[in-house]
Design an enzyme around this catalytic site. Structure first.
Site, PDB file in Angstrom:
ATOM      1  N   THR A 136       0.816  -1.217   0.000  1.00  0.00           N
ATOM      2  CA  THR A 136       0.000   0.000   0.000  1.00  0.00           C
ATOM      3  C   THR A 136       0.853   1.273   0.000  1.00  0.00           C
ATOM      4  OG1 THR A 136      -1.489   1.270   1.430  1.00  0.00           O
ATOM      5  CG2 THR A 136      -0.103  -0.307   2.537  1.00  0.00           C
ATOM      6  N   ASP A 137       0.255   2.357  -0.462  1.00  0.00           N
ATOM      7  CA  ASP A 137       0.944   3.655  -0.400  1.00  0.00           C
ATOM      8  C   ASP A 137       1.040   4.164   1.043  1.00  0.00           C
ATOM      9  OD1 ASP A 137      -1.755   4.277  -0.037  1.00  0.00           O
ATOM     10  OD2 ASP A 137      -1.822   5.840  -1.575  1.00  0.00           O
ATOM     11  N   GLU A 138       0.258   3.563   1.958  1.00  0.00           N
ATOM     12  CA  GLU A 138       0.229   4.072   3.340  1.00  0.00           C
ATOM     13  C   GLU A 138       1.562   3.878   4.061  1.00  0.00           C
ATOM     14  OE1 GLU A 138      -3.285   3.257   5.553  1.00  0.00           O
ATOM     15  OE2 GLU A 138      -4.569   3.431   3.797  1.00  0.00           O
ATOM     16  N   TYR A 161      -1.857  -0.723  10.930  1.00  0.00           N
ATOM     17  CA  TYR A 161      -1.981  -1.365   9.610  1.00  0.00           C
ATOM     18  C   TYR A 161      -0.785  -1.022   8.733  1.00  0.00           C
ATOM     19  CZ  TYR A 161      -3.252  -1.782   4.672  1.00  0.00           C
ATOM     20  OH  TYR A 161      -3.221  -2.061   3.322  1.00  0.00           O
ATOM     21  N   ALA A 163       2.079   0.182   9.507  1.00  0.00           N
ATOM     22  CA  ALA A 163       3.353  -0.283  10.073  1.00  0.00           C
ATOM     23  C   ALA A 163       3.540  -1.776   9.796  1.00  0.00           C
ATOM     24  CB  ALA A 163       3.397  -0.011  11.576  1.00  0.00           C
ATOM     25  N   SER A 164       2.437  -2.540   9.869  1.00  0.00           N
ATOM     26  CA  SER A 164       2.566  -3.984   9.594  1.00  0.00           C
ATOM     27  C   SER A 164       2.863  -4.221   8.117  1.00  0.00           C
ATOM     28  CB  SER A 164       1.302  -4.737  10.035  1.00  0.00           C
ATOM     29  OG  SER A 164       0.199  -4.405   9.212  1.00  0.00           O
ATOM     30  N   LYS A 165       2.271  -3.407   7.231  1.00  0.00           N
ATOM     31  CA  LYS A 165       2.553  -3.572   5.801  1.00  0.00           C
ATOM     32  C   LYS A 165       4.004  -3.138   5.503  1.00  0.00           C
ATOM     33  CE  LYS A 165       0.145  -4.705   2.918  1.00  0.00           C
ATOM     34  NZ  LYS A 165      -0.222  -6.064   2.375  1.00  0.00           N
ATOM     35  N   ASN A 191      -8.123   1.593  -3.566  1.00  0.00           N
ATOM     36  CA  ASN A 191      -8.924   0.946  -4.598  1.00  0.00           C
ATOM     37  C   ASN A 191     -10.410   1.108  -4.292  1.00  0.00           C
ATOM     38  OD1 ASN A 191      -7.186  -2.003  -5.804  1.00  0.00           O
ATOM     39  ND2 ASN A 191      -6.304  -0.113  -5.088  1.00  0.00           N
ATOM     40  N   LEU A 201     -14.648   3.195   2.867  1.00  0.00           N
ATOM     41  CA  LEU A 201     -15.466   4.387   2.634  1.00  0.00           C
ATOM     42  C   LEU A 201     -16.515   4.236   1.523  1.00  0.00           C
ATOM     43  CD1 LEU A 201     -16.078   7.355   3.343  1.00  0.00           C
ATOM     44  CD2 LEU A 201     -14.399   8.011   1.611  1.00  0.00           C
ATOM     45  N   PRO A 299      -8.046   8.406  14.808  1.00  0.00           N
ATOM     46  CA  PRO A 299      -6.776   8.786  15.449  1.00  0.00           C
ATOM     47  C   PRO A 299      -5.610   8.631  14.463  1.00  0.00           C
ATOM     48  CG  PRO A 299      -7.979   7.171  16.781  1.00  0.00           C
ATOM     49  CD  PRO A 299      -8.701   7.266  15.466  1.00  0.00           C
TER      50      PRO A 299
HETATM   51  P1  NAD Z   1      -9.566  -7.632   2.057  1.00  0.00           P
HETATM   52  O1  NAD Z   1      -9.590  -7.357   3.521  1.00  0.00           O
HETATM   53  O2  NAD Z   1     -10.791  -7.361   1.252  1.00  0.00           O
HETATM   54  O3  NAD Z   1      -9.165  -9.156   1.798  1.00  0.00           O
HETATM   55  C1  NAD Z   1      -8.165  -9.812   2.499  1.00  0.00           C
HETATM   56  C2  NAD Z   1      -8.288 -11.300   2.237  1.00  0.00           C
HETATM   57  O4  NAD Z   1      -7.211 -11.964   2.934  1.00  0.00           O
HETATM   58  C3  NAD Z   1      -9.594 -11.904   2.765  1.00  0.00           C
HETATM   59  O5  NAD Z   1     -10.142 -12.785   1.813  1.00  0.00           O
HETATM   60  C4  NAD Z   1      -9.156 -12.671   4.022  1.00  0.00           C
HETATM   61  O6  NAD Z   1      -9.980 -13.790   4.303  1.00  0.00           O
HETATM   62  C5  NAD Z   1      -7.741 -13.074   3.631  1.00  0.00           C
HETATM   63  N1  NAD Z   1      -6.887 -13.325   4.816  1.00  0.00           N
HETATM   64  C6  NAD Z   1      -6.724 -12.521   5.901  1.00  0.00           C
HETATM   65  N2  NAD Z   1      -5.887 -13.084   6.776  1.00  0.00           N
HETATM   66  C7  NAD Z   1      -5.488 -14.263   6.227  1.00  0.00           C
HETATM   67  C8  NAD Z   1      -4.608 -15.295   6.641  1.00  0.00           C
HETATM   68  N3  NAD Z   1      -3.968 -15.231   7.817  1.00  0.00           N
HETATM   69  N4  NAD Z   1      -4.416 -16.353   5.830  1.00  0.00           N
HETATM   70  C9  NAD Z   1      -5.069 -16.425   4.634  1.00  0.00           C
HETATM   71  N5  NAD Z   1      -5.917 -15.492   4.198  1.00  0.00           N
HETATM   72  C10 NAD Z   1      -6.126 -14.412   4.978  1.00  0.00           C
HETATM   73  O7  NAD Z   1      -8.318  -6.805   1.510  1.00  0.00           O
HETATM   74  P2  NAD Z   1      -8.099  -6.087   0.115  1.00  0.00           P
HETATM   75  O8  NAD Z   1      -8.636  -4.705   0.191  1.00  0.00           O
HETATM   76  O9  NAD Z   1      -8.541  -6.996  -0.971  1.00  0.00           O
HETATM   77  O10 NAD Z   1      -6.511  -5.958   0.105  1.00  0.00           O
HETATM   78  C11 NAD Z   1      -5.696  -6.985  -0.458  1.00  0.00           C
HETATM   79  C12 NAD Z   1      -4.231  -6.571  -0.365  1.00  0.00           C
HETATM   80  O11 NAD Z   1      -4.029  -5.344  -1.069  1.00  0.00           O
HETATM   81  C13 NAD Z   1      -3.755  -6.314   1.057  1.00  0.00           C
HETATM   82  O12 NAD Z   1      -2.441  -6.826   1.167  1.00  0.00           O
HETATM   83  C14 NAD Z   1      -3.766  -4.808   1.202  1.00  0.00           C
HETATM   84  O13 NAD Z   1      -2.799  -4.364   2.126  1.00  0.00           O
HETATM   85  C15 NAD Z   1      -3.403  -4.391  -0.214  1.00  0.00           C
HETATM   86  N6  NAD Z   1      -3.898  -3.060  -0.641  1.00  0.00           N
HETATM   87  C16 NAD Z   1      -5.218  -2.744  -0.540  1.00  0.00           C
HETATM   88  C17 NAD Z   1      -5.675  -1.509  -1.006  1.00  0.00           C
HETATM   89  C18 NAD Z   1      -7.141  -1.129  -0.932  1.00  0.00           C
HETATM   90  O14 NAD Z   1      -7.492   0.010  -1.256  1.00  0.00           O
HETATM   91  N7  NAD Z   1      -8.051  -2.020  -0.551  1.00  0.00           N
HETATM   92  C19 NAD Z   1      -4.778  -0.596  -1.559  1.00  0.00           C
HETATM   93  C20 NAD Z   1      -3.417  -0.946  -1.623  1.00  0.00           C
HETATM   94  C21 NAD Z   1      -3.002  -2.187  -1.175  1.00  0.00           C
HETATM   95  O1  TDX Z   2     -16.762   5.893   7.409  1.00  0.00           O
HETATM   96  C1  TDX Z   2     -15.724   6.399   6.975  1.00  0.00           C
HETATM   97  N1  TDX Z   2     -15.596   7.768   6.918  1.00  0.00           N
HETATM   98  C2  TDX Z   2     -14.470   8.400   6.478  1.00  0.00           C
HETATM   99  O2  TDX Z   2     -14.405   9.633   6.450  1.00  0.00           O
HETATM  100  C3  TDX Z   2     -14.601   5.596   6.537  1.00  0.00           C
HETATM  101  C4  TDX Z   2     -14.683   4.104   6.585  1.00  0.00           C
HETATM  102  C5  TDX Z   2     -13.469   6.249   6.081  1.00  0.00           C
HETATM  103  N2  TDX Z   2     -13.398   7.597   6.066  1.00  0.00           N
HETATM  104  C6  TDX Z   2     -12.188   8.252   5.541  1.00  0.00           C
HETATM  105  C7  TDX Z   2     -10.878   7.737   6.094  1.00  0.00           C
HETATM  106  C8  TDX Z   2      -9.935   7.871   4.904  1.00  0.00           C
HETATM  107  O3  TDX Z   2      -9.406   9.198   4.867  1.00  0.00           O
HETATM  108  O4  TDX Z   2     -12.158   7.946   4.141  1.00  0.00           O
HETATM  109  C9  TDX Z   2     -10.827   7.669   3.694  1.00  0.00           C
HETATM  110  C10 TDX Z   2     -10.785   6.254   3.142  1.00  0.00           C
HETATM  111  O5  TDX Z   2     -10.926   5.375   4.236  1.00  0.00           O
HETATM  112  P1  TDX Z   2     -10.871   3.776   4.060  1.00  0.00           P
HETATM  113  O6  TDX Z   2     -11.857   3.377   3.022  1.00  0.00           O
HETATM  114  O7  TDX Z   2     -10.967   3.166   5.417  1.00  0.00           O
HETATM  115  O8  TDX Z   2      -9.430   3.586   3.409  1.00  0.00           O
HETATM  116  P2  TDX Z   2      -7.965   3.993   3.910  1.00  0.00           P
HETATM  117  O9  TDX Z   2      -7.886   4.117   5.366  1.00  0.00           O
HETATM  118  O10 TDX Z   2      -7.533   5.187   3.085  1.00  0.00           O
HETATM  119  O11 TDX Z   2      -7.157   2.679   3.440  1.00  0.00           O
HETATM  120  C11 TDX Z   2      -7.468   2.004   2.198  1.00  0.00           C
HETATM  121  O12 TDX Z   2      -6.551   2.338   1.200  1.00  0.00           O
HETATM  122  C12 TDX Z   2      -5.217   1.862   1.356  1.00  0.00           C
HETATM  123  C13 TDX Z   2      -7.482   0.486   2.411  1.00  0.00           C
HETATM  124  O13 TDX Z   2      -8.411   0.154   3.420  1.00  0.00           O
HETATM  125  C14 TDX Z   2      -6.106  -0.032   2.729  1.00  0.00           C
HETATM  126  O14 TDX Z   2      -6.131  -1.457   2.830  1.00  0.00           O
HETATM  127  C15 TDX Z   2      -5.179   0.375   1.619  1.00  0.00           C
HETATM  128  O15 TDX Z   2      -3.875  -0.025   1.936  1.00  0.00           O
END
Ligand code: NAD
Ligand code: TDX
Length: 362
Positions: A136-138, A161, A163-165, A191, A201, A299
């Site tokens: 992630t970009d985070e 989150y 920090a773990s990534k 995404n 969101l 936070p």
């Molecule tokens: P998600 O939470 O929708 O899906 C995570 C999947 O991993 C789930 O199917 C869950 O069951 C599985 N999982 C969790 N712990 C597991 C374990 N211990 N063993 C096996 N499977 C396990 O997440 P996502 O949004 O699809 O994100 C996927 C990846 O992309 C992550 O690594 C996330 O950090 C990265 N990422 C997400 C975004 C975003 O906007 N969603 C952006 C950048 C990077």
């Molecule tokens: O109810 C909400 N209200 C709100 O204002 C929620 C859920 C979020 N937000 C804000 C927080 C963020 O600034 O919206 C923005 C987007 O929040 P999330 O959808 O929780 O995403 P974010 O925290 O930016 O992280 C996402 O993008 C990077 C993914 O969850 C991560 O897995 C990915 O690495």
């Protein structure tokens, strides 16, 4: 671009992983088998791929299991002999990491270590294979008003989150430098799209709006995220797997910076067009934008993310195919057309704990 070996995908029942499996099987020349290892946490949903499982019987294999289970992962390598790993599995929600970081360290750090170690044991010095780590970009922290994250921006994660990534990225990179494991890494921005779990969101806004529930905006709503349609992330990962260099990191972003409040307004406007509030009984005569509710801030809420994705654009010829308007319209359309998926997810009562943790400011 064709690839006929097998691919081991982790976390393929989640949002991006399921879109990736669908993308590769349906839209590329891939001829091999796709093995999906997923623990099915609250975020994993086999329904995300039930049609794919039927259509690609024999080429799509689902294994329920934990990436931290080193023995199981080793057995899967032996049994399916993958030549590529696409490692998506993670705990992915920042808010949850704030209220309970343990699973994040366990899966994102220890789980990634277990995957890398199993790959190293099995591939044993091969260079014609690839372990792609999805991140992630985070990990880069938070930006001021200007600038964008590049691949050389120093890491500065702020939430459990991120920090773990960041830890998992460092371990993955160390396996390349120390053991020569052919690892690539991508750091992507936010995404959105079909099958996004409605704690995040955009899907939260769509579902709450349709049900006449508050649309929670953290803080002043001016935090900025760079939005990318999920299929464009999948096409970028596929390009990196086929043509990216081992040991290299690629930033992926949509070049689509938006303030959260503007995202909320876009969703309201779009819903007014496709499902007018006047004809939605849940709105009780109000409009979707009447539901906007400013709540206590997250936070350590990172203020702004922006991605410089010129490396992947220049070196691998990737660019996103969807702008925000088209991607959001496709996303809303998917949620409106998939009530069964929504009902299943609602049963998991996605927003109960959020209600407890973020009280309304009003
Ligand atoms: P998600 O939470 O929708 O899906 C995570 C999947 O991993 C789930 O199917 C869950 O069951 C599985 N999982 C969790 N712990 C597991 C374990 N211990 N063993 C096996 N499977 C396990 O997440 P996502 O949004 O699809 O994100 C996927 C990846 O992309 C992550 O690594 C996330 O950090 C990265 N990422 C997400 C975004 C975003 O906007 N969603 C952006 C950048 C990077
Ligand atoms: O109810 C909400 N209200 C709100 O204002 C929620 C859920 C979020 N937000 C804000 C927080 C963020 O600034 O919206 C923005 C987007 O929040 P999330 O959808 O929780 O995403 P974010 O925290 O930016 O992280 C996402 O993008 C990077 C993914 O969850 C991560 O897995 C990915 O690495």
């Amino acid at each position: 671009m064709a690839h006929s070996g097998n691919i081991l995908v982790t976390g393929g029942a989640g949002f991006i992983g399921s879109n990736f499996i669908r993308y590769v099987l349906e839209k590329t020349a891939f001829k091999g088998r796709m093995i999906n290892l997923d623990k099915l946490t609250y975020a994993g949903n086999p329904e995300n791929l039930s049609d794919v499982a039927k259509a690609y019987k024999g080429r799509y294999v689902f294994v329920k299991g934990d990436i931290c289970d080193f023995k199981l992962v080793g057995q899967l390598f032996k049994k399916y002999q993958p030549s590529m790993v696409a490692h998506f599995a993670a705990e992915s929600h920042v808010d949850r990491s704030i209220f309970g970081p343990k699973d994040f360290i366990e899966t994102n750090v220890n789980g990634t270590f277990s995957m890398l170690e199993a790959a190293r044991n099995f591939w044993n010095g091969r260079s014609d294979v690839r372990f792609h780590h999805i991140s992630t970009d985070e990990v880069y922290g938070s930006l001021g008003r200007t600038g964008a994250f590049s691949e050389t921006t120093p890491y500065d994660p702020r939430s459990p989150y991120s920090a773990s990534k960041a830890s998992s990225d460092h371990i993955a990179r160390a396996y390349f430098h120390t053991y020569g494991l052919p690892v690539s890494i991508s750091n992507c921005s936010n995404n959105y799209g079909p099958r996004h779990y409605p704690e995040k969101l955009i899907p939260l806004l769509i579902l709450n709006a349709l049900e006449g529930k508050p649309l929670p905006v953290y803080g002043d709503g001016k935090n900025v995220r760079d939005w990318l349609y999920v299929e464009d992330h999948c096409s970028a990962i596929w390009r990196i797997l086929l043509r990216g260099e081992a040991g290299r990191t690629y930033n992926i972003g949509g070049g689509c910076e938006l303030k959260n409040i503007d995202v909320v307004r876009s969703v309201c406007r779009l819903l007014e067009r496709v499902r007018p509030s006047a004809s939605n009984a849940a709105l009780k005569g109000g409009s979707y934008s009447d539901l906007i509710t400013f709540v206590k801030d997250r936070p350590g809420h990172d203020r702004r993310y922006a991605i410089n994705s010129s490396r992947i654009r220049r070196e691998l010829g990737w660019k996103p195919a969807h702008d925000f308007e088209a991607g959001l319209a496709a996303t809303v359309d998917w949620y409106l057309k998939n009530p069964a998926w929504l009902a299943a997810v609602r049963r998991a009562s996605y927003s109960e704990w959020l209600k407890k943790n973020y009280a309304s400011r009003k």
